[in-house]
Design a protein around this motif. Structure first.
Motif, PDB file in Angstrom:
ATOM      1  N   LEU A  20       3.682 -10.687 -10.679  1.00 32.75           N
ATOM      2  CA  LEU A  20       2.570 -11.493 -11.204  1.00 32.75           C
ATOM      3  C   LEU A  20       2.642 -12.935 -10.706  1.00 32.75           C
ATOM      4  N   LYS A  21       3.843 -13.486 -10.660  1.00 38.66           N
ATOM      5  CA  LYS A  21       4.021 -14.874 -10.227  1.00 38.66           C
ATOM      6  C   LYS A  21       3.574 -15.056  -8.779  1.00 38.66           C
ATOM      7  N   HIS A  22       3.918 -14.100  -7.918  1.00 37.82           N
ATOM      8  CA  HIS A  22       3.591 -14.203  -6.499  1.00 37.82           C
ATOM      9  C   HIS A  22       2.261 -13.550  -6.153  1.00 37.82           C
ATOM     10  N   GLN A  23       1.565 -13.058  -7.190  1.00 37.34           N
ATOM     11  CA  GLN A  23       0.243 -12.446  -7.018  1.00 37.34           C
ATOM     12  C   GLN A  23       0.264 -11.346  -5.962  1.00 37.34           C
ATOM     13  N   LYS A  24       1.324 -10.555  -5.999  1.00 36.35           N
ATOM     14  CA  LYS A  24       1.444  -9.439  -5.065  1.00 36.35           C
ATOM     15  C   LYS A  24       0.419  -8.365  -5.429  1.00 36.35           C
ATOM     16  N   VAL A  25      -0.217  -7.790  -4.417  1.00 36.97           N
ATOM     17  CA  VAL A  25      -1.207  -6.733  -4.626  1.00 36.97           C
ATOM     18  C   VAL A  25      -0.751  -5.480  -3.885  1.00 36.97           C
ATOM     19  N   LYS A  70      -4.682  -6.242 -11.950  1.00 37.41           N
ATOM     20  CA  LYS A  70      -4.922  -7.041 -10.750  1.00 37.41           C
ATOM     21  C   LYS A  70      -3.843  -6.899  -9.690  1.00 37.41           C
ATOM     22  N   ILE A  71      -2.810  -6.114  -9.953  1.00 41.39           N
ATOM     23  CA  ILE A  71      -1.716  -6.053  -8.976  1.00 41.39           C
ATOM     24  C   ILE A  71      -1.845  -4.854  -8.030  1.00 41.39           C
ATOM     25  N   TYR A 110      -2.598  -6.006 -18.137  1.00 43.08           N
ATOM     26  CA  TYR A 110      -2.076  -7.077 -17.283  1.00 43.08           C
ATOM     27  C   TYR A 110      -1.625  -6.560 -15.922  1.00 43.08           C
ATOM     28  N   ASN A 116       5.982  -7.554   2.103  1.00 40.54           N
ATOM     29  CA  ASN A 116       4.599  -7.860   2.475  1.00 40.54           C
ATOM     30  C   ASN A 116       4.022  -6.798   3.408  1.00 40.54           C
TER      31      ASN A 116
END
Length: 354
Positions: free
Chosen positions: A76-81, A96-97, A93, A7
């Protein structure tokens, strides 16, 4: 190899779909880590199992301090950016990451695909040299950095050892055969013919990763295994293979330009009806693509008589030198100084430092 979530504020993701992409990325990654910028390799585990297994097995041999590994499904599952995502081509796909998207060009073949409209999705595109930059024509988004993968060649930091099953014979010239995959592959047309040269030459066949992993490539893989003995199935020894090669033989592969940049004698193969595949969008290649245009410079074998002449001492290779020098500078690498990875990292650093 460990798979972790992170993070931290700034982190650069590198999306991998084949083991070859690691070679494309690693010198950029190393330069970023040296700047204390965290990097993750993201394995696309949503594609064919053969590709995923190959990547995971390969990365299990990698030990780069500070480099972390992720699965795309987890991201993708944890919507990490990520601060920035580096990819070799556009994947919807993955949009958005990351906040910033950078493409690192990894080859020069197949114009219809390499210069397609999806390039406009990127914030920055890292190019080898001026040819690709001019062809994309995306103004300030295009950055000429050189070829990061070739830094290892120039700095002599590549693995020097050949695969253990490859034995060179000092009395025989070495031919490195690097065919592409799919309909533009010379394997079904030339594998048996090349095999007949094995008494006179040491022939090493470097297979395309798609030939190894795609089910529709089974017939090409079968031809290679039937007629060619010295088959190499990974990229770890690519530069060592180039170093030992007296000649490189290819067809419609981007590897042509690697061999030219390494100043090797390159012979191209063709066959009946190959040209038909270059029209009406039958393949990603056209007559205007670099791998076709370079046939005007390099020897282009239609049959064994042609090939034997090109391999003979009578062929005037010296006459090709001026044109090939232009190809190296304008197509392969604008700098050829071993600092392409650093230049790429500096662009990514600046783009993500705000």
């Amino acid at each position: 190899m460990s798979f972790n979530m992170t993070n931290k504020t700034r982190c650069i993701g590198f999306l991998m779909e084949t083991s070859f992409h690691y070679d494309v990325y690693i010198n950029i990654i190393t330069a970023l880590i040296n700047k204390d910028i965290p990097c993750d390799i993201i394995i696309n585990d949503l594609i064919e199992t053969e590709y995923v297994n190959n990547m995971v097995n390969f990365l299990g041999t990698v030990n780069v301090p500070g480099l972390r590994f992720m699965l795309l499904s987890t991201v993708l599952k944890h919507q990490k950016v990520y601060s920035c995502l580096v990819t070799p081509y556009y994947l919807s796909y993955a949009e958005k990451i990351a906040r910033i998207h950078v493409r690192t060009v990894y080859g020069l073949a197949k114009n219809e695909w390499n210069h397609a409209a999806w390039n406009t999705k990127y914030d920055y595109i890292l190019c080898y040299s001026h040819y690709t930059a001019k062809a994309l024509d995306l103004a300030t988004r295009v950055k000429v950095v050189g070829n990061p993968r070739f830094d290892d060649w120039h700095n002599k930091t590549y693995a020097q050892e050949l695969p253990s099953h490859i034995a060179l014979t000092p009395t025989k010239p070495t031919l490195l055969y690097a065919p592409t995959y799919g309909e533009l592959s010379s394997l079904p047309h030339w594998a048996e013919k090349l095999g007949r040269l094995s008494n006179e030459y040491t022939i090493i066949c470097k297979l395309h990763h798609a030939t190894l992993c795609r089910k529709e490539e089974q017939h090409n893989l079968k031809a290679a295994r039937r007629y060619l003995k010295n088959i190499v199935t990974d990229n770890t020894s690519t530069f060592a293979l180039l170093e030992c090669a007296d000649y490189v033989i290819s067809d419609n592969s981007g590897f042509i330009f690697d061999a030219v940049n390494a100043q090797k004698r390159v012979i191209l193969l063709r066959w009946d009806k190959m040209d038909d595949l270059l029209t009406e969008n039958k393949s990603f290649s056209t007559h205007e693509s670099p791998e076709q245009q370079i046939r005007k410079i390099l020897p282009d074998a239609r049959d064994m008589a042609d090939l034997r002449y090109f391999l003979s001492a009578d062929y005037p290779w010296h006459k090709k030198a001026p044109d090939l020098d232009v190809i190296r500078t304008e197509y392969c690498d604008a700098f050829n100084d071993g600092n392409a990875g650093l230049r790429a990292a500096e662009i990514i650093d600046e783009a993500t430092s705000g």
